[in-house]
Enzyme design. Structure first.
Site, mmCIF file in Angstrom:
data_model
loop_
_atom_site.group_PDB
_atom_site.id
_atom_site.type_symbol
_atom_site.label_atom_id
_atom_site.label_comp_id
_atom_site.label_asym_id
_atom_site.label_seq_id
_atom_site.Cartn_x
_atom_site.Cartn_y
_atom_site.Cartn_z
ATOM 1 N N SER A 80 0.815 -1.209 0.000
ATOM 2 C CA SER A 80 0.000 0.000 0.000
ATOM 3 C C SER A 80 0.852 1.264 0.000
ATOM 4 C CB SER A 80 -0.955 -0.038 1.203
ATOM 5 O OG SER A 80 -1.895 0.992 1.154
ATOM 6 N N ASP A 107 -2.341 6.376 -3.558
ATOM 7 C CA ASP A 107 -1.266 5.692 -2.835
ATOM 8 C C ASP A 107 -0.722 4.570 -3.717
ATOM 9 O OD1 ASP A 107 -3.461 3.975 -2.634
ATOM 10 O OD2 ASP A 107 -2.892 3.245 -0.660
ATOM 11 N N ASP A 146 -0.941 1.326 -4.012
ATOM 12 C CA ASP A 146 -1.774 0.286 -4.626
ATOM 13 C C ASP A 146 -3.111 0.821 -5.104
ATOM 14 O OD1 ASP A 146 -2.923 0.602 -2.085
ATOM 15 O OD2 ASP A 146 -3.502 -1.507 -1.953
ATOM 16 N N ASP A 152 -5.799 2.027 -3.739
ATOM 17 C CA ASP A 152 -7.105 1.794 -3.115
ATOM 18 C C ASP A 152 -7.589 3.032 -2.362
ATOM 19 O OD1 ASP A 152 -5.447 1.697 -0.897
ATOM 20 O OD2 ASP A 152 -6.222 -0.211 -0.141
#
Length: 449
Positions: A101, A241, A243, A245
């Site tokens: 992340s 960010d 990843d 999400d």
């Protein structure tokens, strides 16, 4: 939290804490647990962000999955929420994401979605942990033609892009949008979607090299991007960010628009259209009190959960709500996807911007964010929860709450990862709440340290 799984999967420094051996064991145990009752050859997807260690962990995961007979479908570098969506679209038995992340490049992680695109519940994670750590169940490994195989899906990114575009009912023509891809998983998808919908994109940090993900960029390092947005004459900026999400926005003046404000803008718009189910927005206890007070004025109900998107999602599923999320920009539009999706959240915000004809600074001027301060009180791990039963601490908290008279609040919570208790105070005066938070933290340390 579990022995391996934290609030968002297994995470650690790649090749030291999160090793290839552990990744192989996770793949093997997860495939066994998630597909034991299906009685067919399981199909499991793997996606990853742009970290250098992703290839190593992908190979190890695939080996573990194949060892129990699974067909592994690799998706390449792709956002976490894309894996949740594609697991459903491709009718896979599970989807696995290799990502840490918003953490820096030396970290990596493994998070798993079930066949319905939801993150695993605690009971399933504990069962996987017990197999790996305690040899709680014996796994039979097939031989011959029953051994699993690996294949690559070349259409995964395109399928996700087409899905994302379908979640709004307007184009974005006329908008000038700055995009910070954090040198991560959104470096292709976010740009393609925005451009294909007709906007003009000004893109930074979209050249991942394996080690620059989240490095002074993305949603956790916004200062430079705010200056960039302010100086290039665009309608807004979007910053993801690693990843993808989560997403935060920057208005045309360079001001940060956090997840609280994005959620409020979207919930207010949906309520006006009669589309906000039960007129309710789900947030965590860390949501700014300013949002709560503004929502009350607008007739929007606020339901709060523990910190963590999994708890927001649990509440949404239990009660039928469609919108919820966190101040960090992890927002769930449950009618579109089963997890936080930075691109979908961005598109919902862009759609409102286009339809309203307003500037983002106008839309975001919906509530006054109250000053907030967090101070860590260092305590013994064994005593992290004792503050709730300490009469002296309780009386001090009650006294502070009384002084605020509804225009401030005190939130005390134990850290899930460190030997400390986090003291969060909100109120109208930054100096006063800082003083009060430091005093309360010292009191907790004196009583419990």
């Amino acid at each position: 939290m579990g022995r391996l799984f934290g609030t968002d999967g297994v995470r650690g420094i790649a090749n030291r804490e999160l090793t290839s051996e552990l990744a192989m064991q996770i793949g093997k145990a997860a495939a066994y647990v998630l597909t034991k009752e299906t009685h067919h050859k399981p199909k499991i997807l793997i996606g990853k962000d742009s970290r250098l260690s992703g290839d190593m962990l992908e190979s190890a995961l695939a080996a573990g999955l194949c060892s129990v007979g699974a067909t592994v479908v690799t998706l390449g570098i792709i956002p976490t929420p894309a894996v949740a969506y594609l697991t459903r679209k491709y009718e896979a038995d599970a989807g696995i994401v290799i990502s840490a992340s918003h953490n820096s490049a030396e970290y990596n992680g493994i998070k798993i979605f079930n066949a319905n695109g939801y993150k695993l519940n605690d009971a399933i994670e504990e069962r996987i942990e017990a197999i790996i750590l305690d040899n709680a169940e014996e796994i039979d490994c097939p031989t011959g033609d029953a051994v699993g195989t690996v294949e690559t899906c070349e259409t995964a990114l395109r399928d996700y892009i087409d899905f994302a575009k379908s979640t709004i009912d307007c184009d974005l023509s006329g908008l000038r949008i700055a995009v910070d891809c954090a040198d991560g998983a959104s470096y292709k998808s976010a740009v393609k979607v925005i451009v294909e919908l007709g906007a003009e994109a000004f893109v930074v940090h979209n050249h991942p090299n394996g080690i620059n993900i989240n490095h002074n960029c993305g949603s956790t390092h916004t200062k430079d991007f705010q200056e960039y947005v302010k100086n290039i004459n665009v309608d807004l900026g979007l910053t993801f960010d690693g990843d993808a999400d989560r997403v935060l926005a920057i208005d045309e003046k360079g001001n940060l628009i956090d997840g609280d404000k994005i959620m409020f803008i979207c919930s207010d718009f949906l309520k006006e259209k009669g589309l906000l189910v039960k007129d309710t927005l789900v947030t965590t206890v860390m949501t700014n009190l300013g949002l709560v007070l503004a929502a009350k004025e607008k007739g929007i109900n606020i339901v709060q959960t523990k910190v963590g998107d999994r708890y927001v999602l649990e509440e949404m599923l239990k009660s039928g709500y469609i919108l919820g999320g966190e101040q960090s920009g992890h927002i769930i539009f449950l009618e579109n996807n089963t997890t936080g999706d930075g691109l979908l959240s961005a598109l919902q915000l862009l759609s409102i911007l286009k339809k309203s004809g307003k500037k983002l600074s106008e839309l975001s001027d919906v509530f006054q964010t109250l000053p907030q301060v967090v101070v860590n009180a260092k305590v013994q791990n064994a005593k992290k929860n004792d503050f709730a039963n300490d009469q002296v601490i309780k009386e001090e908290i009650d006294q502070l709450e009384s002084e605020f008279s509804g225009n401030g609040r005190v939130l005390i919570r134990p850290s899930g990862t460190e030997p400390c208790v986090r003291v969060m105070i909100e109120g109208p005066d930054q100096n006063i709440i800082t003083q009060k938070a430091n005093y309360l933290a010292k009191l907790i340390e004196a009583r419990l340290g």
